[in-house]
Design an enzyme around this catalytic site. Structure first.
Site, PDB file in Angstrom:
ATOM      1  N   GLU A 150      44.461 -36.613  25.141  1.00 45.07           N
ATOM      2  CA  GLU A 150      44.394 -35.586  26.059  1.00 45.07           C
ATOM      3  C   GLU A 150      45.088 -35.609  27.097  1.00 45.07           C
ATOM      4  O   GLU A 150      46.300 -35.090  26.979  1.00 45.07           O
ATOM      5  CB  GLU A 150      42.897 -35.658  26.611  1.00 45.07           C
ATOM      6  CG  GLU A 150      41.685 -34.423  25.417  1.00 45.07           C
ATOM      7  CD  GLU A 150      41.476 -35.601  24.809  1.00 45.07           C
ATOM      8  OE1 GLU A 150      41.242 -37.097  25.191  1.00 45.07           O
ATOM      9  OE2 GLU A 150      40.442 -35.050  23.711  1.00 45.07           O
TER      10      GLU A 150
ATOM     11  N   GLU B  74      43.890 -30.810  19.470  1.00 45.84           N
ATOM     12  CA  GLU B  74      43.231 -30.876  18.318  1.00 45.84           C
ATOM     13  C   GLU B  74      42.373 -30.490  17.602  1.00 45.84           C
ATOM     14  O   GLU B  74      41.982 -29.545  18.559  1.00 45.84           O
ATOM     15  CB  GLU B  74      42.035 -32.390  19.187  1.00 45.84           C
ATOM     16  CG  GLU B  74      42.041 -33.326  20.140  1.00 45.84           C
ATOM     17  CD  GLU B  74      41.593 -34.056  20.951  1.00 45.84           C
ATOM     18  OE1 GLU B  74      40.848 -33.576  21.092  1.00 45.84           O
ATOM     19  OE2 GLU B  74      42.230 -34.758  22.125  1.00 45.84           O
TER      20      GLU B  74
ATOM     21  N   GLN C 134      39.584 -29.564  24.040  1.00 48.20           N
ATOM     22  CA  GLN C 134      38.315 -29.102  22.433  1.00 48.20           C
ATOM     23  C   GLN C 134      36.818 -28.907  23.533  1.00 48.20           C
ATOM     24  O   GLN C 134      36.771 -27.665  23.564  1.00 48.20           O
ATOM     25  CB  GLN C 134      38.624 -30.380  21.369  1.00 48.20           C
ATOM     26  CG  GLN C 134      37.739 -30.037  20.357  1.00 48.20           C
ATOM     27  CD  GLN C 134      38.104 -30.904  19.584  1.00 48.20           C
ATOM     28  OE1 GLN C 134      37.616 -31.932  19.149  1.00 48.20           O
ATOM     29  NE2 GLN C 134      38.241 -30.424  18.640  1.00 48.20           N
ATOM     30  N   PHE C 135      37.154 -30.395  24.587  1.00 48.74           N
ATOM     31  CA  PHE C 135      35.967 -29.180  25.190  1.00 48.74           C
ATOM     32  C   PHE C 135      36.925 -29.366  27.013  1.00 48.74           C
ATOM     33  O   PHE C 135      37.393 -30.609  27.400  1.00 48.74           O
ATOM     34  CB  PHE C 135      35.066 -30.117  25.249  1.00 48.74           C
ATOM     35  CG  PHE C 135      33.958 -30.049  23.973  1.00 48.74           C
ATOM     36  CD1 PHE C 135      33.047 -29.214  23.926  1.00 48.74           C
ATOM     37  CD2 PHE C 135      33.945 -30.705  22.843  1.00 48.74           C
ATOM     38  CE1 PHE C 135      32.065 -28.762  22.371  1.00 48.74           C
ATOM     39  CE2 PHE C 135      34.162 -30.447  21.809  1.00 48.74           C
ATOM     40  CZ  PHE C 135      32.595 -29.523  21.633  1.00 48.74           C
ATOM     41  N   ALA C 136      35.922 -28.160  27.891  1.00 50.72           N
ATOM     42  CA  ALA C 136      36.780 -28.233  28.817  1.00 50.72           C
ATOM     43  C   ALA C 136      36.136 -29.656  29.515  1.00 50.72           C
ATOM     44  O   ALA C 136      36.758 -30.266  30.468  1.00 50.72           O
ATOM     45  CB  ALA C 136      36.458 -27.035  30.143  1.00 50.72           C
ATOM     46  N   ASP C 137      35.544 -30.331  29.653  1.00 51.61           N
ATOM     47  CA  ASP C 137      34.810 -31.537  30.154  1.00 51.61           C
ATOM     48  C   ASP C 137      35.621 -32.558  29.866  1.00 51.61           C
ATOM     49  O   ASP C 137      36.009 -33.624  30.780  1.00 51.61           O
ATOM     50  CB  ASP C 137      33.963 -32.311  28.990  1.00 51.61           C
ATOM     51  CG  ASP C 137      32.385 -31.275  28.725  1.00 51.61           C
ATOM     52  OD1 ASP C 137      31.510 -31.033  29.005  1.00 51.61           O
ATOM     53  OD2 ASP C 137      33.085 -30.358  28.268  1.00 51.61           O
ATOM     54  N   PHE C 138      36.607 -32.372  28.703  1.00 54.95           N
ATOM     55  CA  PHE C 138      37.985 -33.828  28.202  1.00 54.95           C
ATOM     56  C   PHE C 138      38.706 -33.738  29.764  1.00 54.95           C
ATOM     57  O   PHE C 138      40.124 -33.834  29.019  1.00 54.95           O
ATOM     58  CB  PHE C 138      38.376 -33.255  27.024  1.00 54.95           C
ATOM     59  CG  PHE C 138      37.730 -33.884  25.900  1.00 54.95           C
ATOM     60  CD1 PHE C 138      35.912 -33.854  25.991  1.00 54.95           C
ATOM     61  CD2 PHE C 138      37.856 -33.330  24.691  1.00 54.95           C
ATOM     62  CE1 PHE C 138      34.833 -33.835  25.085  1.00 54.95           C
ATOM     63  CE2 PHE C 138      36.599 -33.364  23.625  1.00 54.95           C
ATOM     64  CZ  PHE C 138      35.717 -34.101  23.931  1.00 54.95           C
TER      65      PHE C 138
ATOM     66  N   HIS D 212      29.763 -32.849  26.562  1.00 51.97           N
ATOM     67  CA  HIS D 212      30.078 -32.170  26.341  1.00 51.97           C
ATOM     68  C   HIS D 212      29.833 -29.741  26.515  1.00 51.97           C
ATOM     69  O   HIS D 212      29.682 -29.040  25.485  1.00 51.97           O
ATOM     70  CB  HIS D 212      30.290 -31.621  25.035  1.00 51.97           C
ATOM     71  CG  HIS D 212      31.032 -33.049  24.306  1.00 51.97           C
ATOM     72  ND1 HIS D 212      30.367 -34.464  24.224  1.00 51.97           N
ATOM     73  CD2 HIS D 212      31.935 -33.015  23.198  1.00 51.97           C
ATOM     74  CE1 HIS D 212      31.066 -34.850  23.449  1.00 51.97           C
ATOM     75  NE2 HIS D 212      32.090 -34.230  23.185  1.00 51.97           N
TER      76      HIS D 212
END
Lengths: 330, 325
Positions: B61, B30, B83-87, B130
């Site tokens: 994702e 992304e 984009q964020f490891a949270d995803f 995030h």
């Protein structure tokens, strides 16, 4: 189309492929009942024409993601029968080298058979990546991903077909629509317009689609042939396709499933009047293309092939503890 | 020749070099193409290598990771960014059930050279979805490598190694480190996995820290020197594989262990290290193992509260002193 238009070898090969798939499955279930095969098996009896019709136009270089009810698909793509029997029997000479086959993971990279995801429908997105890979490398390969009707309810159906349409990838999604998602009936699984089909969904992604009688091997063959040729050609406006093949299954979701949610009369109706093998056999005879003797000879050959494959697989040893620690990292 | 560059620049160089080296290497995710990633790590790549090799994917994702796997088993070397490891939570099936297992469950017949770049860490009020550091979840997975650099030089050498490795690599990048400068030689180099860095030698207490916490631990160690407490600081650099040799060697010398990480304490990355040490070295320990870690509550989106989640120099000093009591 009249049978006389077809190459005789092709007509016979389609019958051989379907029959091999059917006999493979029947013998596998016998092995299950004998207690020699553990784990789950999802029988594809009744679906044989779809895989045979699609794979007839594929080559070894083309890629296949089969699904959980996918032995027909692997057989149609040319996987070794003794290899997959050995997987089911948990032997070291199986295609997974002894890891077995409870929830299938048969594989044969040389035949383009890339494996199976144990979670339903994931091949929608894996195939998108394979399609991107083909397009990037500039080859004329095609990737075919088989799924059931249930998998189109998964989130990854959208993710995959969106990529495939967006990047115009040489990917063919095949839905074997047997009107059942595990025990859930089709009408309780999908939101569709009245009289609508799963294939309709492809329209909004600008992905060409077909609904075809999945029990008529020549009908499937024709649709797939066009789709595969289009996928191979980078100049085509749309290289991707979704094929929804209508069929029904003869057995439960897995062996051991009492299938109380299925209507026995409906199964009987499909078996009696719409069996893909019986109807095709009759067509071959009625058209005068082949006689009873030709087909009996082929049927005997198939039986022998199956018997030999099982014997070879059973002769292979069961792996020991060391096997589980092999092959995790490259 | 050494020069000082930021971790962002170091990562960017690694991507440029590896894409130049192998034309089958692709970079996507992304916003990674046109704008070069929201953290700027992929800046300039699309201009140089074109939109076929570096592109902006739809916000999807599962598809990013699933497609990366499909590419990897058919001859490409995908580098994908979450984009964020949270995803990673969105793509958990694809990472946990597919990336690490595809080769194994299919009889070892494929290589899966996927690199997932994963920005982690608390950085400016981004809140509970995030700001996380979810690497412990994947230390538990099978078939993956887990890499977590703490400085520009390691980031570059480890990322180049990750891209060349025939296995799936989860590459965790702390967002607060992107701006941090450090010495990186101009000549090409790789850093192998499973080789910890001893950041500072010491004799009294061993600290094992990762990512941003390596810097915090070093600051604490320096202050402790003034109290005549000699601290050894170890950065494992990769959590899978874990360089237990270096960690164990240090503990045999010091007899004391403090583990520092930003991810929550319960089931965090330190739990595994503590368990390994307890299993192997219990009788070499002079004091109980201490963990300085994030609290077991979600990260609040209020920027004023963030500081309560991040281990501080004072927290580390206190923990070290407790092991000496």
């Amino acid at each position: 189309m009249a049978l006389s238009k077809y190459d005789k070898d092709l007509l016979l090969d389609l019958y051989r492929t379907m029959l091999t798939s059917r006999r493979f499955d029947q013998e596998l279930i016998r092995l299950l009942h004998d207690g020699k095969v553990g784990g789950f098996h999802h029988s594809g009896q009744g679906h044989e024409a779809i895989a045979a019709g699609i794979c007839a136009s594929l080559e070894d270089k083309d890629y296949l993601f089969y699904h959980h009810r996918g032995c027909n698909q692997q057989i149609s793509k040319g996987i070794s029968l003794e290899g997959i029997y050995a997987d089911f029997l948990g032997r070291v000479d199986g295609t997974t080298g002894g890891l077995g086959s409870g929830i299938v993971h048969h594989v044969d990279p040389d035949k383009g058979i890339l494996g199976q995801s144990g979670t339903i429908g994931e091949s929608y997105i894996l195939a998108a990546g394979v399609g991107y890979s083909i397009k990037y490398r500039g080859t004329d390969q095609v990737c075919v991903a088989f799924n059931g009707d249930g998998a189109t309810a998964r989130e990854v159906f959208h993710g995959g077909i969106n990529w495939v349409g967006l990047y115009n990838l040489p990917v063919i999604y095949v839905i074997e629509n047997n009107l059942l998602a595990s025990s859930l009936h089709f009408q309780n699984s999908h939101s569709l317009k009245e009289g609508g089909s799963l294939a309709d969904r492809a329209d909004s992604y600008d992905v060409p689609s077909f609904v075809v009688d999945g029990n008529d091997v020549l009908a499937v063959y024709e649709v797939a042939k066009e789709a595969i040729a289009r996928a191979r050609n980078p100049k085509e406006r749309r290289r991707c396709t979704l094929i929804e093949a209508m069929t029904y299954r003869y057995r439960g979701h897995f062996e051991g499933d009492s299938a109380e949610y299925m209507d026995k009369d409906v199964i009987e109706e499909w078996r009696e009047n719409r069996d893909p093998l019986d109807n095709y056999r009759k067509k071959l005879l009625d058209s005068g293309t082949f006689n009873e003797k030709d087909l009996t000879k082929l049927e005997k050959e198939v039986d022998d092939t199956i018997k030999n494959a099982i014997a070879k697989a059973e002769a292979s040893p069961i792996p020991g503890r060391d096997r589980i620690f092999e092959g995790l990292y490259a | 020749m050494m020069r000082k560059i930021t971790m962002r620049e170091a990562l960017n160089e690694a991507l440029f070099e590896e894409m130049e080296r192998n034309k089958n290497t692709l970079c996507f995710g992304e916003d990674v193409g046109y704008i070069g990633g929201i953290f700027g790590v992929t800046r300039g790549l699309q201009e140089k290598f074109g939109k076929e090799r570096v592109w902006d994917t739809p916000i999807a994702e599962c598809t990013i990771v699933g497609a990366a796997l499909g590419m990897a088993i058919t001859g490409l070397v995908p580098i994908a960014e979450m984009q964020f490891a949270d995803f990673m939570a969105v793509a958990f099936d694809e990472v946990h059930n597919k990336l690490g297992k595809w080769r194994y469950m299919h009889g070892g017949k494929f290589e899966v050279p996927v690199t997932l770049r994963l920005p982690i860490g608390i950085s400016g009020g981004a809140g509970p979805e995030h700001s996380q550091s979810p690497q412990a979840l994947f230390v538990h997975s099978q078939g993956l490598y887990v890499v977590i650099p703490s400085n520009p030089r390691d980031a570059k050498g480890l990322l180049k190694q990750a891209i060349r490795d025939p296995n799936p690599v989860l590459f965790f990048e702390h967002k607060k480190l992107y701006e941090v400068k450090g010495e990186v030689e101009e000549e090409e180099f790789l850093i192998p996995f499973g080789k910890a860095a001893v950041k500072k030698q010491g004799t009294d207490v061993t600290i094992v820290a990762t990512a941003l916490q390596v810097t915090t631990a070093l600051e604490a160690a320096e202050l402790l020197e003034k109290d005549n407490i000699s601290v050894e600081v170890i950065d494992p650099r990769t959590l899978v594989p874990l360089d237990t040799d270096t960690i164990f060697e240090s503990i045999k010398k010091t007899g004391r262990l403090v583990i520092v990480h930003e991810d929550p304490k319960r089931g965090g990355t330190g739990a595994e290290i503590a368990a390994l040490v307890a299993e192997e070295l219990l009788f070499d320990l002079e004091a109980p193992i201490k963990r300085v870690a994030g609290p077991d509550v979600p990260i609040a989106q209020n920027i004023h509260l963030e500081k309560y989640y991040v281990p501080s120099v004072e927290d580390i000093i206190e923990a070290v002193k407790e092991t000496l009591d």
